[in-house]
Design a protein around this motif. Structure first.
Motif, PDB file in Angstrom:
ATOM      1  N   ARG A 132       0.832  -1.207   0.000  1.00  0.00           N
ATOM      2  CA  ARG A 132       0.000   0.000   0.000  1.00  0.00           C
ATOM      3  C   ARG A 132       0.861   1.249   0.000  1.00  0.00           C
ATOM      4  O   ARG A 132       0.652   2.171  -0.799  1.00  0.00           O
ATOM      5  N   THR A 133       1.842   1.311   0.892  1.00  0.00           N
ATOM      6  CA  THR A 133       2.706   2.482   0.990  1.00  0.00           C
ATOM      7  C   THR A 133       3.454   2.717  -0.311  1.00  0.00           C
ATOM      8  O   THR A 133       3.600   3.866  -0.757  1.00  0.00           O
ATOM      9  N   ASP A 134       3.942   1.649  -0.936  1.00  0.00           N
ATOM     10  CA  ASP A 134       4.660   1.777  -2.204  1.00  0.00           C
ATOM     11  C   ASP A 134       3.747   2.341  -3.295  1.00  0.00           C
ATOM     12  O   ASP A 134       4.143   3.230  -4.062  1.00  0.00           O
ATOM     13  N   LEU A 135       2.534   1.815  -3.391  1.00  0.00           N
ATOM     14  CA  LEU A 135       1.620   2.281  -4.421  1.00  0.00           C
ATOM     15  C   LEU A 135       1.223   3.739  -4.202  1.00  0.00           C
ATOM     16  O   LEU A 135       1.058   4.503  -5.165  1.00  0.00           O
ATOM     17  N   ILE A 136       1.061   4.147  -2.953  1.00  0.00           N
ATOM     18  CA  ILE A 136       0.749   5.548  -2.654  1.00  0.00           C
ATOM     19  C   ILE A 136       1.904   6.444  -3.102  1.00  0.00           C
ATOM     20  O   ILE A 136       1.690   7.514  -3.685  1.00  0.00           O
ATOM     21  N   ARG A 137       3.124   6.021  -2.836  1.00  0.00           N
ATOM     22  CA  ARG A 137       4.294   6.831  -3.208  1.00  0.00           C
ATOM     23  C   ARG A 137       4.359   7.031  -4.722  1.00  0.00           C
ATOM     24  O   ARG A 137       4.849   8.066  -5.191  1.00  0.00           O
ATOM     25  N   TYR A 138       3.857   6.095  -5.493  1.00  0.00           N
ATOM     26  CA  TYR A 138       3.833   6.187  -6.948  1.00  0.00           C
ATOM     27  C   TYR A 138       2.503   6.728  -7.483  1.00  0.00           C
ATOM     28  O   TYR A 138       2.281   6.740  -8.691  1.00  0.00           O
ATOM     29  N   ASP A 139       1.615   7.143  -6.601  1.00  0.00           N
ATOM     30  CA  ASP A 139       0.286   7.657  -6.956  1.00  0.00           C
ATOM     31  C   ASP A 139      -0.516   6.630  -7.745  1.00  0.00           C
ATOM     32  O   ASP A 139      -1.213   6.953  -8.720  1.00  0.00           O
ATOM     33  N   LEU A 140      -0.459   5.388  -7.310  1.00  0.00           N
ATOM     34  CA  LEU A 140      -1.148   4.302  -7.992  1.00  0.00           C
ATOM     35  C   LEU A 140      -2.185   3.609  -7.106  1.00  0.00           C
ATOM     36  O   LEU A 140      -2.942   2.763  -7.609  1.00  0.00           O
ATOM     37  N   PHE A 141      -2.236   3.942  -5.841  1.00  0.00           N
ATOM     38  CA  PHE A 141      -3.091   3.205  -4.909  1.00  0.00           C
ATOM     39  C   PHE A 141      -4.570   3.462  -5.181  1.00  0.00           C
ATOM     40  O   PHE A 141      -5.370   2.528  -5.254  1.00  0.00           O
ATOM     41  N   THR A 142      -4.943   4.705  -5.359  1.00  0.00           N
ATOM     42  CA  THR A 142      -6.361   5.031  -5.527  1.00  0.00           C
ATOM     43  C   THR A 142      -6.721   5.410  -6.955  1.00  0.00           C
ATOM     44  O   THR A 142      -7.902   5.426  -7.311  1.00  0.00           O
ATOM     45  N   THR A 143      -5.761   5.719  -7.797  1.00  0.00           N
ATOM     46  CA  THR A 143      -6.031   6.257  -9.131  1.00  0.00           C
ATOM     47  C   THR A 143      -6.371   5.152 -10.131  1.00  0.00           C
ATOM     48  O   THR A 143      -6.189   3.958  -9.877  1.00  0.00           O
ATOM     49  N   ALA A 144      -6.821   5.587 -11.315  1.00  0.00           N
ATOM     50  CA  ALA A 144      -7.144   4.656 -12.401  1.00  0.00           C
ATOM     51  C   ALA A 144      -5.920   4.277 -13.226  1.00  0.00           C
ATOM     52  O   ALA A 144      -6.016   3.432 -14.123  1.00  0.00           O
ATOM     53  N   THR A 145      -4.764   4.864 -12.907  1.00  0.00           N
ATOM     54  CA  THR A 145      -3.549   4.587 -13.675  1.00  0.00           C
ATOM     55  C   THR A 145      -3.142   3.123 -13.579  1.00  0.00           C
ATOM     56  O   THR A 145      -2.589   2.560 -14.527  1.00  0.00           O
ATOM     57  N   TYR A 146      -3.401   2.517 -12.423  1.00  0.00           N
ATOM     58  CA  TYR A 146      -3.054   1.105 -12.228  1.00  0.00           C
ATOM     59  C   TYR A 146      -4.235   0.422 -11.560  1.00  0.00           C
ATOM     60  O   TYR A 146      -4.685   0.827 -10.477  1.00  0.00           O
ATOM     61  N   LEU A 147      -4.755  -0.605 -12.217  1.00  0.00           N
ATOM     62  CA  LEU A 147      -5.907  -1.334 -11.699  1.00  0.00           C
ATOM     63  C   LEU A 147      -5.541  -2.795 -11.484  1.00  0.00           C
ATOM     64  O   LEU A 147      -4.638  -3.323 -12.121  1.00  0.00           O
ATOM     65  N   TRP A 148      -6.239  -3.416 -10.568  1.00  0.00           N
ATOM     66  CA  TRP A 148      -6.077  -4.845 -10.328  1.00  0.00           C
ATOM     67  C   TRP A 148      -7.450  -5.436 -10.048  1.00  0.00           C
ATOM     68  O   TRP A 148      -8.422  -4.696  -9.792  1.00  0.00           O
ATOM     69  N   PRO A 149      -7.593  -6.757 -10.105  1.00  0.00           N
ATOM     70  CA  PRO A 149      -8.902  -7.375  -9.921  1.00  0.00           C
ATOM     71  C   PRO A 149      -9.579  -6.968  -8.615  1.00  0.00           C
ATOM     72  O   PRO A 149      -9.006  -7.066  -7.539  1.00  0.00           O
ATOM     73  N   PHE A 150     -10.782  -6.460  -8.749  1.00  0.00           N
ATOM     74  CA  PHE A 150     -11.670  -6.087  -7.646  1.00  0.00           C
ATOM     75  C   PHE A 150     -11.164  -4.869  -6.861  1.00  0.00           C
ATOM     76  O   PHE A 150     -11.656  -4.609  -5.771  1.00  0.00           O
ATOM     77  N   LYS A 151     -10.221  -4.135  -7.426  1.00  0.00           N
ATOM     78  CA  LYS A 151      -9.901  -2.832  -6.847  1.00  0.00           C
ATOM     79  C   LYS A 151     -11.168  -1.988  -6.887  1.00  0.00           C
ATOM     80  O   LYS A 151     -11.829  -1.886  -7.924  1.00  0.00           O
ATOM     81  N   GLY A 152     -11.514  -1.365  -5.779  1.00  0.00           N
ATOM     82  CA  GLY A 152     -12.718  -0.553  -5.721  1.00  0.00           C
ATOM     83  C   GLY A 152     -13.999  -1.349  -5.789  1.00  0.00           C
ATOM     84  O   GLY A 152     -15.081  -0.786  -6.007  1.00  0.00           O
ATOM     85  N   GLY A 153     -13.915  -2.679  -5.620  1.00  0.00           N
ATOM     86  CA  GLY A 153     -15.113  -3.511  -5.610  1.00  0.00           C
ATOM     87  C   GLY A 153     -15.632  -3.878  -6.981  1.00  0.00           C
ATOM     88  O   GLY A 153     -16.716  -4.458  -7.108  1.00  0.00           O
ATOM     89  N   VAL A 154     -14.874  -3.589  -8.047  1.00  0.00           N
ATOM     90  CA  VAL A 154     -15.260  -3.918  -9.419  1.00  0.00           C
ATOM     91  C   VAL A 154     -14.322  -4.995  -9.938  1.00  0.00           C
ATOM     92  O   VAL A 154     -13.104  -4.910  -9.755  1.00  0.00           O
ATOM     93  N   SER A 155     -14.862  -6.017 -10.602  1.00  0.00           N
ATOM     94  CA  SER A 155     -14.060  -7.176 -10.970  1.00  0.00           C
ATOM     95  C   SER A 155     -12.847  -6.800 -11.816  1.00  0.00           C
ATOM     96  O   SER A 155     -11.775  -7.384 -11.654  1.00  0.00           O
ATOM     97  N   SER A 156     -12.980  -5.833 -12.698  1.00  0.00           N
ATOM     98  CA  SER A 156     -11.858  -5.402 -13.534  1.00  0.00           C
ATOM     99  C   SER A 156     -11.036  -4.298 -12.882  1.00  0.00           C
ATOM    100  O   SER A 156      -9.993  -3.914 -13.419  1.00  0.00           O
ATOM    101  N   GLY A 157     -11.483  -3.811 -11.756  1.00  0.00           N
ATOM    102  CA  GLY A 157     -10.784  -2.760 -11.038  1.00  0.00           C
ATOM    103  C   GLY A 157     -11.252  -1.374 -11.437  1.00  0.00           C
ATOM    104  O   GLY A 157     -11.596  -1.134 -12.596  1.00  0.00           O
ATOM    105  N   THR A 158     -11.279  -0.473 -10.469  1.00  0.00           N
ATOM    106  CA  THR A 158     -11.652   0.911 -10.740  1.00  0.00           C
ATOM    107  C   THR A 158     -10.957   1.815  -9.736  1.00  0.00           C
ATOM    108  O   THR A 158     -10.485   1.356  -8.694  1.00  0.00           O
TER     109      THR A 158
END
Length: 540
Positions: free
Chosen positions: A486-512
């Motif tokens: 989590r800390t690493d992704l935040i440092r790269y601005d990838l934790f909450t943004t749409a730039t990098y998605l993974w399965p079920f990020k944000g509760g959506v199967s494809s990620g959001t």
């Protein structure tokens, strides 16, 4: 059994959670015949050392009587309240590296990234860290009566490190928490990250010369290198935490760690072709891993039983067709596995008929694929969805199970800081423009990790390959499930943004994407309700 484990001696240092007046309990009579009063505990340095063991043990254990029965923290399942288990939940389950099939209230919300201020796991971690602040403050204050003794001065420095480490985690996870350095019964006021960062930094700089020199302390107790390594981590994340670039300082303190006497483990005592796996075995206090592990949460299947710690991560990661005896335990809990986003970061040498990787040339890819699905369609109660991971095991380098013959409790110590992290900190700080280092040295350090992972130089990189994106992926390959993601992704601005998605990020199967305020957790609502001096983090 851990030969040098700091055995827990129960003392009447009772829980205080920042905002309570329970510190009056410190003057009560012992709650157990084997306990000591504070007067006894600090009557000499031997008893003070026993009290220090409790301060360390608070990061490993959950209560006064073993795995369950008299918890330090109420309102949450005792095993779930253990520090490293909570760290896994908040740092890994919220990311691309982990999903869990259990539906305990509040647990699915972590990967879905829709937690609230009443989430029991967010609350439990806050209380666990707050308890450690209470323990360290109490120890430091009471040990001062013996501060003329050189050994006790070192005990106090160790407690100050543990307090700084705890405040680092509070700052990273919750941002704006009270900053208390002494016992008080009044409701505290809130501090901010700038103030907490300055405190953690100043404490670590001050104790660097007060702690025992590198590699000279007992196993599982910190030394000067631990302070230097935590400074490396602190400075790497400074831009996120306080908006200031401290990459040069990160390089400075990473280099101190390089010269400390700790080194990457290359022993390969079990002939696996890689010494990496030995970092996470039951004898990682003696098998060579202790050369790399700078700070650990120590566990023993007989002496320090808990349903958290390595007991949790070994059992919970086993399920499906996996054989638990190969991991030295009596069964799996069918819980945690990973997403294809992590799996795809490793170089594969074999795929199945669906062109999905099933074998890897990188020995760090400890994935179990038999009857496991690469794609995740369901998280809840579906262990087969997502590749399983067998990184942590309760066996020694010869395959012998840990000390608990029942197979319940695990001996494996969990690394909290190890040399490999510092190698990667250095490389990232160099690429982000810090002074005093070089890309050539960064490449050398990364290749040292990759040669261990590949068993040869086939995976080595050059300076042309060294990018921030590569370093982030290498951190995932080297450090997954160790509480960094989590800390690493935040440092790269990838934790909450749409730039990098993974399965079920944000509760959506494809990620959001999710709202950026989720880069920090809320102050628990129970804490806010009790203390009107505190303000909730934005948007919670």
């Amino acid at each position: 059994m851990k030969s040098k484990y700091i055995k827990l001696t129960i003392v009447s240092v009772l829980t205080s959670i920042f905002l309570t007046s329970c510190l009056d309990d410190l003057n009560q009579d012992p709650i157990d015949p084997d306990s000591f009063t504070e007067l006894d505990v600090f009557s000499n340095k031997t008893e003070a050392k026993m009290a220090l063991a409790k301060v360390y043990a608070a990061l490993a254990l959950t209560g006064q009587v073993g795995p369950a029965g008299n918890p330090d923290i109420t309102g949450i399942d005792e095993g779930s309240s253990q520090f490293t288990r909570m760290l896994f939940n908040l740092q890994e389950l919220t990311t691309d590296t982990g999903v869990i099939g259990w539906e305990d209230p509040g647990l699915p919300n972590l990967h879905e990234m829709n937690w609230t201020s009443s989430n029991v796991f967010v609350e439990g971690m806050y209380y666990r860290l707050a308890q450690e602040i209470s323990f360290t403050n109490s120890f430091i204050a009471n040990a001062e009566v013996l501060a003329s003794d050189t050994d006790v001065q070192e005990f106090i420095a160790e407690a100050r490190f543990l307090r700084a480490y705890t405040y680092y985690n509070l700052m990273d996870l919750y941002a704006n928490v009270p900053l208390l350095t002494e016992i008080q019964t009044e409701l505290p006021f809130q501090s901010n990250r700038t103030e907490i960062f300055a405190f953690v930094e100043s404490e670590l700089l001050a104790i660097e010369s007060l702690l025992k020199s590198s590699r000279s302390n007992e196993y599982a107790r910190v030394d000067a290198t631990a302070a230097q390594a935590l400074l490396s981590r602190l400075y790497l994340n400074a831009e996120t935490l306080i908006g200031q670039d401290k990459y040069t300082e990160c390089i400075t303190y990473s280099t101190k760690v390089f010269n400390s006497g700790y080194s990457v483990n290359t022993s390969d005592g079990n002939g696996s072709g890689s010494a990496y796996d030995e970092l996470f075995l039951a004898d990682n206090d003696t098998n060579g891993a202790q050369n790399e592990n700078i700070f650990v949460a120590a566990f023993d299947g007989i002496q320090s039983q808990t349903w958290g710690g390595s007991t949790f991560i070994v059992h919970a990661s086993l399920g499906g067709t996996m054989d638990p005896t190969l991991s030295g335990v009596n069964g799996g809990w069918g819980g945690i596995r990973t997403t294809k986003a992590l799996v795809s970061k490793f170089e594969s040498d074999e795929v199945n008929g669906n062109n999905e990787p099933i074998s890897w040339v990188d020995n760090r890819a400890m994935f179990y694929v038999n009857e496991q699905n690469y794609e995740i369609t369901t998280i809840a109660n579906a262990f087969e969805d997502g590749y399983a991971i067998h990184k942590f095991k309760n066996v020694d380098i010869n395959g012998n199970a840990g000390s608990d013959s029942s197979g319940n409790y695990v001996d494996t110590d969990i690394p909290l800081i190890r040399v490999a992290e510092i190698y990667l900190n250095y490389a990232e700080a160099v690429k982000r423009g810090g002074s005093g280092g070089s890309e050539g040295e960064a490449v050398n350090k990364i290749n040292e990790l990759r040669e261990r992972a590949y068993g040869n130089s086939n995976g080595n990189i050059t300076t042309a390959d060294l990018s921030l994106e590569f370093i982030l992926d290498e951190r995932a390959r080297e450090l997954y499930w160790e509480g960094f993601r989590r800390t690493d992704l935040i440092r790269y601005d990838l934790f909450t943004t749409a730039t990098y998605l993974w399965p079920f990020k944000g509760g959506v199967s494809s990620g959001t994407s999710v709202d950026s305020y989720r880069n920090i957790y809320p102050i628990p609502s129970n804490v806010i309700n009790v203390n009107s001096n505190l303000e909730q983090n934005p948007n919670y």
